[in-house]
Scaffold this motif. Structure first.
Motif, short mmCIF file in Angstrom:
data_model
loop_
_atom_site.label_atom_id
_atom_site.label_comp_id
_atom_site.label_asym_id
_atom_site.label_seq_id
_atom_site.Cartn_x
_atom_site.Cartn_y
_atom_site.Cartn_z
N VAL A 79 0.88 -1.00 0.41
CA VAL A 79 -0.36 -0.46 -0.22
C VAL A 79 0.93 1.48 0.04
N TRP A 80 0.81 2.44 -1.40
CA TRP A 80 1.31 3.30 -1.61
C TRP A 80 0.95 4.36 -1.28
N ALA A 81 1.21 5.12 -0.75
CA ALA A 81 0.83 7.17 -1.37
C ALA A 81 2.10 8.08 -1.63
N ASP A 82 1.94 8.71 -2.62
CA ASP A 82 2.83 9.77 -2.76
C ASP A 82 2.21 11.34 -1.60
N GLU A 83 2.04 10.95 -0.55
CA GLU A 83 1.20 11.50 0.79
C GLU A 83 0.88 11.42 1.58
N PRO A 84 0.91 11.24 2.76
CA PRO A 84 0.98 10.76 3.97
C PRO A 84 -0.85 11.34 4.18
N HIS A 85 -1.49 9.97 4.73
CA HIS A 85 -3.17 10.98 4.42
C HIS A 85 -4.01 9.68 5.71
N GLU A 86 -5.11 10.32 5.88
CA GLU A 86 -6.18 9.99 6.87
C GLU A 86 -6.43 8.44 6.55
N THR A 87 -6.48 7.75 7.13
CA THR A 87 -6.71 6.24 7.52
C THR A 87 -7.55 5.53 8.57
N ASP A 88 -8.87 4.50 8.37
CA ASP A 88 -9.69 3.91 9.19
C ASP A 88 -8.60 3.45 9.72
N VAL A 89 -7.11 3.08 10.09
CA VAL A 89 -6.69 2.45 10.50
C VAL A 89 -5.24 2.92 11.56
N GLU A 90 -5.45 3.43 12.56
CA GLU A 90 -3.97 3.19 13.57
C GLU A 90 -2.89 2.95 14.31
N PRO A 91 -1.55 3.16 14.40
CA PRO A 91 -0.74 2.60 14.53
C PRO A 91 -0.87 1.36 15.67
N ILE A 92 -0.70 -0.39 15.93
CA ILE A 92 -1.03 -1.05 16.52
C ILE A 92 -0.01 -0.76 17.69
N PHE A 93 0.91 -0.13 17.46
CA PHE A 93 2.21 0.23 18.71
C PHE A 93 2.21 1.60 18.79
N PRO A 94 1.10 2.00 19.21
CA PRO A 94 1.67 3.73 19.62
C PRO A 94 2.59 4.17 20.16
N THR A 95 2.58 3.42 21.27
CA THR A 95 4.04 4.12 21.79
C THR A 95 5.27 4.31 21.43
N VAL A 96 5.07 3.67 20.25
CA VAL A 96 6.59 2.87 19.71
C VAL A 96 6.12 3.97 17.47
N GLU A 97 5.74 3.59 17.04
CA GLU A 97 5.00 3.85 15.80
C GLU A 97 3.87 5.12 15.79
N ASP A 98 4.22 6.29 15.56
CA ASP A 98 4.04 7.37 15.78
C ASP A 98 2.75 7.84 14.39
N ASP A 99 2.88 6.64 13.70
CA ASP A 99 2.11 6.81 12.28
C ASP A 99 1.91 5.88 11.39
N VAL A 100 1.65 5.64 10.30
CA VAL A 100 0.91 4.82 10.38
C VAL A 100 1.51 4.33 8.62
N TRP A 101 2.69 5.84 8.05
CA TRP A 101 3.01 5.88 7.13
C TRP A 101 4.69 6.11 7.14
N THR A 102 5.42 5.39 5.98
CA THR A 102 6.74 5.92 5.88
C THR A 102 7.66 6.09 5.14
N TRP A 103 8.49 6.91 5.00
CA TRP A 103 8.46 7.23 3.71
C TRP A 103 9.88 6.31 3.75
N ASP A 104 9.87 6.08 1.76
CA ASP A 104 11.15 4.84 1.46
C ASP A 104 11.74 5.87 0.65
N GLU A 105 13.13 6.27 0.25
CA GLU A 105 13.59 6.40 -0.09
C GLU A 105 13.91 6.30 -1.92
N GLU A 106 14.18 4.75 -1.70
CA GLU A 106 14.17 4.13 -2.77
C GLU A 106 12.73 4.09 -3.80
#
Length: 542
Positions: free
Chosen positions: A127-154
């Protein structure tokens, strides 16, 4: 063929990395597990739940899969897996395995190919996106990951990950991804597994809904059930479905979806009841819970390999359980759960630990036991997050706890040494020959429970016996009755069995010797943290 075998079964969950090391490299392996299957069967278990053994970086306990069709070389190979299945079948154990298709490792060849080439067919496996956007899902580990989107440089895009950033979400909206999943399922079913514990089911359904909104995406569960049933009719799909109970029926899908649901609702209220020494929260939860479909089933547990997730409780009730069983911040995880094993949670009190097992085993549904709970293993809070409850099995008091001959620095996880729960004191060998040990008594509970088919196959009602501290249940199946009473408090009590709820009751199992049931006064005595399972005398024969 036993199409309903799972309804009168006891499941034992094993992490093969941490159970037994056969070759001295510090990692548990499939051959080592095969050598220890007699322990599992001797406890009374009839089904083995094998946690991930696939090729993996093991940054998330093997749930970060690199290859769903291969055994990680540190754990063995496919012939080792087949040998395990053969030994298990020989001694009467079924085997279920984890199906992890909500995400993969970021080292998986699919993801690496997807990153390299936007035109690759594997790009749409994720699942890819050009820009992070709101979704119906939230991080499972909120104290470890603050978002469900991460930029991949490659890739020059963001990828979605509901879990860790090293576990990109698979796109089950893509039919090719579903084809890959069915290929994996067919492979392991053909080898002889009896089903799958399906990881993160609601998030799989969320992606299916993107492909087709019919049934809110739960058509995927019917499709999976059909696929499994056509290839192995008695195989099961056990779903990790931590959702409000009002949605349980949707996942059973009128008996055509998941075979079993891991029952987070009942589990949470069980711990609320334990925290209060009061059976009422559990009695209420049982009354409110929807019955499973005709061939469906719930699965109950005390602890497993994840945190004790308390999200099904309200904020005040959750905090009450936290204060009772995880008073220190280091004992908590993700703002919602407890990262301790059962024995430390209950203060190491063997009477209370056995009572908790008797309570869980008396609930309607299939019981699930986590390796090491039968001997009262502790936890290692110095390990991060959920790893606190993932330490090597303690077989003996020798230097490697009977788990491995490797030096400590080479072990897959550190042993618990010293103190109340160290392997020098808490181990299988020390408890095997003692009839009064936690291991012996837990095994007796499990084996007796399997002999009382009413608990797994029957209908269950809560009985009012006049004491909030006592949970009393009546289980009926094909004209036969079992009554279970469990005292959640430390005080001795007397309870009164209502008229018409069992005459001439005799003990089938109890924590200690008790005076017989008084048919005149209809009273039963229970010691502090005591339990009694009883049958009407006329049901003991035939």
């Amino acid at each position: 063929m036993q199409p309903l075998w799972y309804r009168n079964s006891a499941v034992y969950a094993v992490d093969p990395v941490l159970f037994n090391d056969s070759d001295g490299d510090g990692w548990g392996d499939l051959r080592g597990l095969t050598q220890r299957l007699d322990h599992v069967r001797g406890l009374g278990a009839t089904c083995l739940w094998l946690l991930p053994f696939y090729t993996s970086p093991f940054r998330d306990g093997g749930y970060d899969v690199n290859d769903h069709l291969a055994v990680d070389p540190r754990l063995g190979d496919l012939p080792d897996f087949v040998e395990l299945l053969e030994k298990a079948e020989e001694i009467g154990l079924r085997v279920i395995i984890d199906l992890v298709f909500q995400h993969t490792s970021d080292q998986h060849p699919w993801f690496q190919e997807a990153r390299h080439d936007r035109t690759s067919p594997y790009r749409d496996y994720y699942v890819w996106a050009d820009e992070p956007h709101e979704t119906d899902v939230e991080p499972i580990f909120p104290t470890v990951e603050d978002d469900v989107w991460t930029w991949d440089e490659e890739a020059q895009q963001y990828y979605r990950h509901v879990f860790y950033r090293h576990e990109p979400d698979l796109n089950l909206a893509n039919p090719r991804v579903r084809e890959e999943m069915y290929r994996v399922m067919a492979f392991w079913l053909r080898l002889g597994v009896s089903g799958f514990r399906v990881d993160a089911v609601p998030y799989m359904v969320e992606r299916a809904r993107e492909a087709d909104p019919a049934e809110d995406g739960r058509w995927l569960l019917r499709e999976m059930r059909d696929f499994v049933s056509l290839r192995r009719p008695n195989a099961v799909l056990i779903g990790e479905v931590d959702v409000p109970i009002g949605e349980y029926d949707d996942y059973f899908a009128d008996g055509q979806g998941l075979t079993m649901l891991l029952d987070f609702w009942l589990n949470n209220h069980l711990f609320l009841a334990l925290a209060r020494s009061d059976g009422e929260p559990l009695a209420r939860a049982l009354r409110e819970q929807p019955p499973p479909p005709r061939f469906g089933q719930y699965a109950n547990w005390l602890r497993h390999h994840d945190e004790l997730d308390l999200e099904r409780l309200g904020d005040a009730d959750r905090e009450e359980v936290m204060r009772a069983f995880a008073p220190e911040r280091s004992m908590r995880a993700y703002g919602r759960g407890i990262r301790r094993r059962l024995a430390p949670i209950l203060g190491g009190d063997e009477r209370r630990i056995l009572m908790a097992h008797a309570l869980m085993l008396s609930l309607p549904g299939t019981p699930l036991l986590y390796y090491g709970e039968e001997i009262g293993m502790g936890d290692e809070l110095a390990r991060p997050e959920r790893l606190a409850v993932r330490t090597p099995m303690q077989w003996s008091d020798d230097a490697g706890a009977g788990f491995s001959t490797a030096p400590p620095e080479r072990l897959a996880a550190p042993l618990i040494t010293g103190g109340r729960y160290g392997h020098e004191r808490v181990n299988v060998y020390a408890q095997t020959l003692r009839h009064d040990s936690l291991l012996s008594k837990t095994g007796n509970l499990v084996r007796t429970r399997l002999g009382l088919r009413e608990l797994g196959l029957g209908r269950t009602r809560v009985l009012d016996v006049g004491r909030r501290a006592v949970l009393a249940l009546r289980h009926d199946h094909e004209g036969s009755t079992v009554i279970t009473v469990v005292n959640l408090s430390a005080d001795d009590v007397e309870v009164k069995v209502p008229e018409g709820e069992g005459d001439g009751l005799v003990d089938v199992l109890a924590d200690t010797g008790y005076p017989p049931f008084d048919a005149g006064t209809r009273t039963l005595g229970l010691s502090g943290y005591g339990y009694r399972w009883l049958r009407p005398r006329q049901h003991l024969v035939g």
